[in-house]
Motif scaffolding. Sequence first.
Motif, short mmCIF file in Angstrom:
data_model
loop_
_atom_site.label_atom_id
_atom_site.label_comp_id
_atom_site.label_asym_id
_atom_site.label_seq_id
_atom_site.Cartn_x
_atom_site.Cartn_y
_atom_site.Cartn_z
N ASP A 1 4.51 -2.69 -3.21
CA ASP A 1 5.23 -2.10 -4.33
C ASP A 1 5.68 -0.68 -3.96
OD1 ASP A 1 5.92 -2.22 -7.34
OD2 ASP A 1 4.83 -0.33 -7.14
N GLN B 1 7.29 2.73 -5.95
CA GLN B 1 7.72 3.46 -7.13
C GLN B 1 8.45 4.71 -6.65
OE1 GLN B 1 7.32 2.33 -10.35
NE2 GLN B 1 6.50 0.47 -9.38
N LEU C 1 5.90 6.33 -4.07
CA LEU C 1 4.50 5.96 -4.19
C LEU C 1 4.36 4.54 -3.65
CD1 LEU C 1 1.61 6.52 -5.12
CD2 LEU C 1 2.26 5.67 -7.40
N LEU C 2 3.78 4.43 -2.46
CA LEU C 2 3.70 3.14 -1.76
C LEU C 2 2.35 2.49 -2.03
CD1 LEU C 2 5.13 4.30 1.68
CD2 LEU C 2 6.39 3.37 -0.28
N THR C 3 2.39 1.21 -2.38
CA THR C 3 1.17 0.43 -2.59
C THR C 3 1.12 -0.67 -1.53
OG1 THR C 3 1.20 0.83 -4.97
CG2 THR C 3 -0.16 -1.00 -4.18
N TYR C 4 0.06 -0.67 -0.74
CA TYR C 4 -0.12 -1.65 0.33
C TYR C 4 -1.25 -2.61 -0.02
CZ TYR C 4 2.82 1.26 3.33
OH TYR C 4 3.86 1.97 3.86
N VAL D 1 -2.71 10.40 -2.41
CA VAL D 1 -2.52 10.33 -3.87
C VAL D 1 -3.58 11.14 -4.60
CG1 VAL D 1 -1.35 8.11 -3.79
CG2 VAL D 1 -3.84 8.17 -3.98
N GLY E 1 -6.45 5.84 -2.92
CA GLY E 1 -5.76 6.17 -1.68
C GLY E 1 -6.67 6.78 -0.65
N SER F 1 -6.45 -2.87 -2.01
CA SER F 1 -5.14 -2.25 -1.84
C SER F 1 -5.33 -0.75 -1.65
CB SER F 1 -4.24 -2.53 -3.05
OG SER F 1 -4.76 -1.90 -4.21
N GLN G 1 -2.94 3.22 -1.79
CA GLN G 1 -1.72 3.91 -2.19
C GLN G 1 -1.59 5.23 -1.44
OE1 GLN G 1 -2.10 4.28 -6.50
NE2 GLN G 1 -0.72 2.54 -6.81
N TRP H 1 1.65 8.63 -0.80
CA TRP H 1 2.97 9.17 -1.07
C TRP H 1 3.74 9.32 0.24
CZ3 TRP H 1 5.26 9.62 -5.66
CH2 TRP H 1 4.47 9.75 -6.81
#
Length: 420
Positions: free
Chosen positions: A147, A149, A169-172, A200, A205, A248, A250, A252
């Motif tokens: 995702d 954002q 804002l990267l979600t892996y 984050v 994160g 997961s 997160q 930036w």
Amino acid sequence: MIGNSQDDTKHSDAEMDAKRLHDSWSWKEWFVGILPGLTFLVFEGCMFMLTLYAGKCYLAVSEGDTSSKPYCIAASICGIMLAALPLAALFLPSLAPIWFDWAACCSDMHIRKFCSRITTACLHMAFVMTLFVLLMLVVTTATQLQDIQTTLRLQADCLDGSLLEVQELLTYKMKGGSATQARRSLMNQVEPSMIRALAVGNAAGPSNVRIANAKRRESGKTDFNYESGQVTDVHIEFDSFLNPGNNSLQLWLVYNARLHGKPGCNEGGSVCSDSPGFTRVEGQWLVDRGDVSGDLQLGTCGSNSAEKGDCALVRGNLSGYKASVSHNEGNTWNINLRLPESLRVGSEACPLAWEVPDRNVFWVVGAGLLFVAGAICCGALQVSGHNEGSALFVAFACALCFLIAAIVFFGLALFSDFIS
């Protein structure tokens, strides 16, 4: 003594018959005779090149070029299917002449069949195992982007030729265990610059987030991923991170970028004059080209529009601006701006994103001719065991003509790209 002389006579007669038969062959019959072996060698060469291409794509994926991932998967699957054909012929006698007559030069029939079958089986087992390993390595990556954002801000001075500051804002998603790195591919068209990664600041994160390297890739027009291969691969490293709760992480990613759009105002241009002293800009922003979910907002606004000093939208001093964003389709968003003419949006001082030039028609025609030549060779391979001498000769002659035409068109494509 008499028995030995009779045996010698029989051997000499057999040798003379074989010599007369060999001398009676025309060059066309000789050529048709070696066609199965020649076709087999071409097939093995194609398999070798396909394996090398899959390996090349895997190396690109391992260095962060996610656009090469589907090509690696497709090449591996196609290679495994093609490599399995000779292995199936081991169990289907009707297919055996197609794949195992390449060793016809061997004088002993048993040795010929044994050598050709064992060599072919070992070679193609090596192809299958190599391609299967590459396929598994590509599919089972450590982290997968899930995702994005995105927050856009305007730069009042168009710093570094970039109108936008982009915060993502990267979600892996982690595939298991801990992770120490992640990757993000940015489009070269927006000319990303001043790239930095930030933590984050919460349990979702990792800490000590940093950019290991940012490598720019520019695929040529001869590459399969020409359009999608114009990327900058950002390799992000951080301390070992484990999140057992939802598996997961997160972080930036912040960078400067250009806005997608077409210079000028006529013929669908993005930059037109508005009220005196202002310019109207109608551009776009693409969050991601893949199937990653994403959203976009202007500054800190929860709404889709901002003006004057709202939402911390501008970095610096900028008066009289207006901005709005609307969802287009997929991960594409329309950006409508009203900006002072002093910014000179669309000029060399504050340019818009560039577009990837199209491949010229010579590449397409050459690829089509090469495909036809390969199809004719495959057809010749299927009938090579039925001694259709004239048909095989005509088929190979046609395939050779198509191959030469393809080479000519590829040469024209290279020449046209060079002069352009």
